[in-house]
Design a protein around this motif. Structure first.
Motif, PDB file in Angstrom:
ATOM      1  N   ASP A 279       0.830  -1.205   0.000  1.00 34.21           N
ATOM      2  CA  ASP A 279       0.000   0.000   0.000  1.00 34.21           C
ATOM      3  C   ASP A 279       0.864   1.255   0.000  1.00 34.21           C
ATOM      4  O   ASP A 279       1.944   1.287   0.588  1.00 34.21           O
ATOM      5  CB  ASP A 279      -0.917   0.005   1.229  1.00 34.21           C
ATOM      6  CG  ASP A 279      -1.851  -1.200   1.251  1.00 34.21           C
ATOM      7  OD1 ASP A 279      -2.337  -1.573   0.167  1.00 34.21           O
ATOM      8  OD2 ASP A 279      -2.066  -1.765   2.346  1.00 34.21           O
ATOM      9  N   ARG A 280       0.350   2.285  -0.631  1.00 29.52           N
ATOM     10  CA  ARG A 280       1.067   3.563  -0.702  1.00 29.52           C
ATOM     11  C   ARG A 280       1.073   4.224   0.681  1.00 29.52           C
ATOM     12  O   ARG A 280       0.005   4.442   1.272  1.00 29.52           O
ATOM     13  CB  ARG A 280       0.395   4.477  -1.708  1.00 29.52           C
ATOM     14  CG  ARG A 280       1.140   5.775  -2.014  1.00 29.52           C
ATOM     15  CD  ARG A 280       0.456   6.493  -3.170  1.00 29.52           C
ATOM     16  NE  ARG A 280       1.209   7.645  -3.607  1.00 29.52           N
ATOM     17  CZ  ARG A 280       0.957   8.903  -3.250  1.00 29.52           C
ATOM     18  NH1 ARG A 280      -0.063   9.161  -2.423  1.00 29.52           N
ATOM     19  NH2 ARG A 280       1.692   9.908  -3.686  1.00 29.52           N
TER      20      ARG A 280
ATOM     21  N   CYS B 189       3.421   9.795   1.559  1.00 29.31           N
ATOM     22  CA  CYS B 189       3.581  10.178   0.152  1.00 29.31           C
ATOM     23  C   CYS B 189       2.623  11.299  -0.244  1.00 29.31           C
ATOM     24  O   CYS B 189       2.922  12.098  -1.129  1.00 29.31           O
ATOM     25  CB  CYS B 189       3.351   8.967  -0.750  1.00 29.31           C
ATOM     26  SG  CYS B 189       4.646   7.718  -0.654  1.00 29.31           S
TER      27      CYS B 189
ATOM     28  N   TRP C 205       7.986   5.297  -2.783  1.00 23.76           N
ATOM     29  CA  TRP C 205       7.031   4.269  -3.209  1.00 23.76           C
ATOM     30  C   TRP C 205       6.513   4.562  -4.608  1.00 23.76           C
ATOM     31  O   TRP C 205       6.372   3.645  -5.432  1.00 23.76           O
ATOM     32  CB  TRP C 205       5.878   4.201  -2.217  1.00 23.76           C
ATOM     33  CG  TRP C 205       4.968   3.026  -2.393  1.00 23.76           C
ATOM     34  CD1 TRP C 205       5.045   1.822  -1.764  1.00 23.76           C
ATOM     35  CD2 TRP C 205       3.826   2.940  -3.276  1.00 23.76           C
ATOM     36  NE1 TRP C 205       4.044   0.987  -2.187  1.00 23.76           N
ATOM     37  CE2 TRP C 205       3.268   1.639  -3.121  1.00 23.76           C
ATOM     38  CE3 TRP C 205       3.232   3.815  -4.166  1.00 23.76           C
ATOM     39  CZ2 TRP C 205       2.146   1.225  -3.816  1.00 23.76           C
ATOM     40  CZ3 TRP C 205       2.116   3.394  -4.880  1.00 23.76           C
ATOM     41  CH2 TRP C 205       1.582   2.120  -4.701  1.00 23.76           C
ATOM     42  N   ASP C 206       6.237   5.824  -4.880  1.00 23.52           N
ATOM     43  CA  ASP C 206       5.765   6.210  -6.211  1.00 23.52           C
ATOM     44  C   ASP C 206       6.808   5.881  -7.281  1.00 23.52           C
ATOM     45  O   ASP C 206       6.475   5.408  -8.372  1.00 23.52           O
ATOM     46  CB  ASP C 206       5.461   7.709  -6.245  1.00 23.52           C
ATOM     47  CG  ASP C 206       4.258   8.070  -5.393  1.00 23.52           C
ATOM     48  OD1 ASP C 206       3.414   7.191  -5.144  1.00 23.52           O
ATOM     49  OD2 ASP C 206       4.174   9.239  -4.952  1.00 23.52           O
TER      50      ASP C 206
END
Length: 291
Positions: free
Chosen positions: A245-246, A250, A259-260
């Motif tokens: 999961d993000r 972020c 993460w992106d």
């Protein structure tokens, strides 16, 4: 044909006018000090300089005197310029228009710059579309489907390098390091093929060039398929220290978070796998046609 040549020249002139106009608007009215702004300026400056070079060579009839293959260089440059201007047309509005503050005049100038950047992109894409090989037409390798795919493959690889190195995303496990090796190997070989074609050195190879292309395309497909599978597993699977999961953090960052960038690399790896797969199909057909 003469009509096609005149159309190509028209698109070149349109592109050469758009790029310096964009830079003049952006730099004069509101200089961009961010790294992303530097990238946009580089895209427009590179496109303008290359287009001006092509126009001057065509204008003075110096095609036979330049140390490159003129059957391959113009369309290779046009394809790179189209991709660069396309990236600038996406990045510039995203970072300099979406959350633009300040006088409305500055925003207006940025809108004008974004519009002309899009026009330059359309002009370069149109030039590539006109210059690419037609069925039965004798052209340079870079004007064929595999040649244009090589340009796209190297461009996508460069974007991957930007994401994986700032910050470094491949040093936690050996598997991401393997993926990085795949990106580097395929980029170097694809770039070498492009340089060989532009320099007209393909005949110097100790083996048939078409068969080499087919064998390399097969190798690249296998390597990128493995990277397409391995990279998401070791970056998003909790069993390997990843995060599916993000993270909430972020959403508070102004740019792309770690993460992106990992997700972007995963998507771009899949894109390059598809490009190399199409390259393999084209190259295999090329071998059988020549045979």
């Amino acid at each position: 044909s003469g009509l096609t040549s005149e159309t190509e020249e028209s698109f070149l002139l349109l592109s050469s006018v758009n790029s310096p106009l964009i830079m003049a608007i952006v730099l004069h009215f509101n200089p961009l000090l961010w790294t992303r702004g530097d990238w946009c300026i580089f895209c427009w400056a590179f496109s303008f300089a290359g287009t001006l070079l092509v126009i001057l060579v065509e204008l003075f009839g110096l095609q036979m005197k330049v140390p490159v293959s003129w059957k391959n260089f113009p369309i290779t440059f046009a394809c790179y310029a189209a991709l660069l201007c396309l990236s600038a047309s996406i990045i510039f509005p995203l970072y300099f228009l979406k959350h633009s503050t300040g006088p409305s005049s500055i925003r207006d100038y940025r809108i004008v710059a974004a519009v002309f950047s899009c026009l330059a992109t359309v002009a370069y894409i149109s030039e590539v579309s006109i210059s690419k090989a037609r069925p039965g037409e004798v052209v340079g390798y870079m004007a064929t489907g595999p040649g244009l795919l090589k340009v796209c493959e190297t461009f996508v690889a460069c974007i991957i390098f930007v994401f994986v190195t700032d910050p470094v995303l491949y040093d936690r496990h050996d598997a991401p390091k393997y993926c990085m090796a795949v990106y580097c190997i395929c980029f170097i070989l694809s770039a070498a093929i492009i340089l060989l074609c532009i320099g007209e050195c393909t005949g110097c190879l100790p083996f048939p060039f078409p068969r080499f292309l087919s064998a390399y395309a097969m190798l690249a497909v296998v390597l990128y398929l493995s990277a397409t599978i391995i990279w998401p597993i070791f970056n998003f699977d909790p069993k390997h220290g990843g995060n599916r999961d993000r993270p909430y953090s972020c959403s508070t960052e102004s740019g792309l978070c770690s993460w992106d960038k990992r997700m972007a690399v995963a998507l771009l790896t899949a894109v390059n796998f598809i490009l190399y797969l199409a390259d393999l199909i084209y190259s295999t057909r090329l071998v059988f046609v020549n045979a």
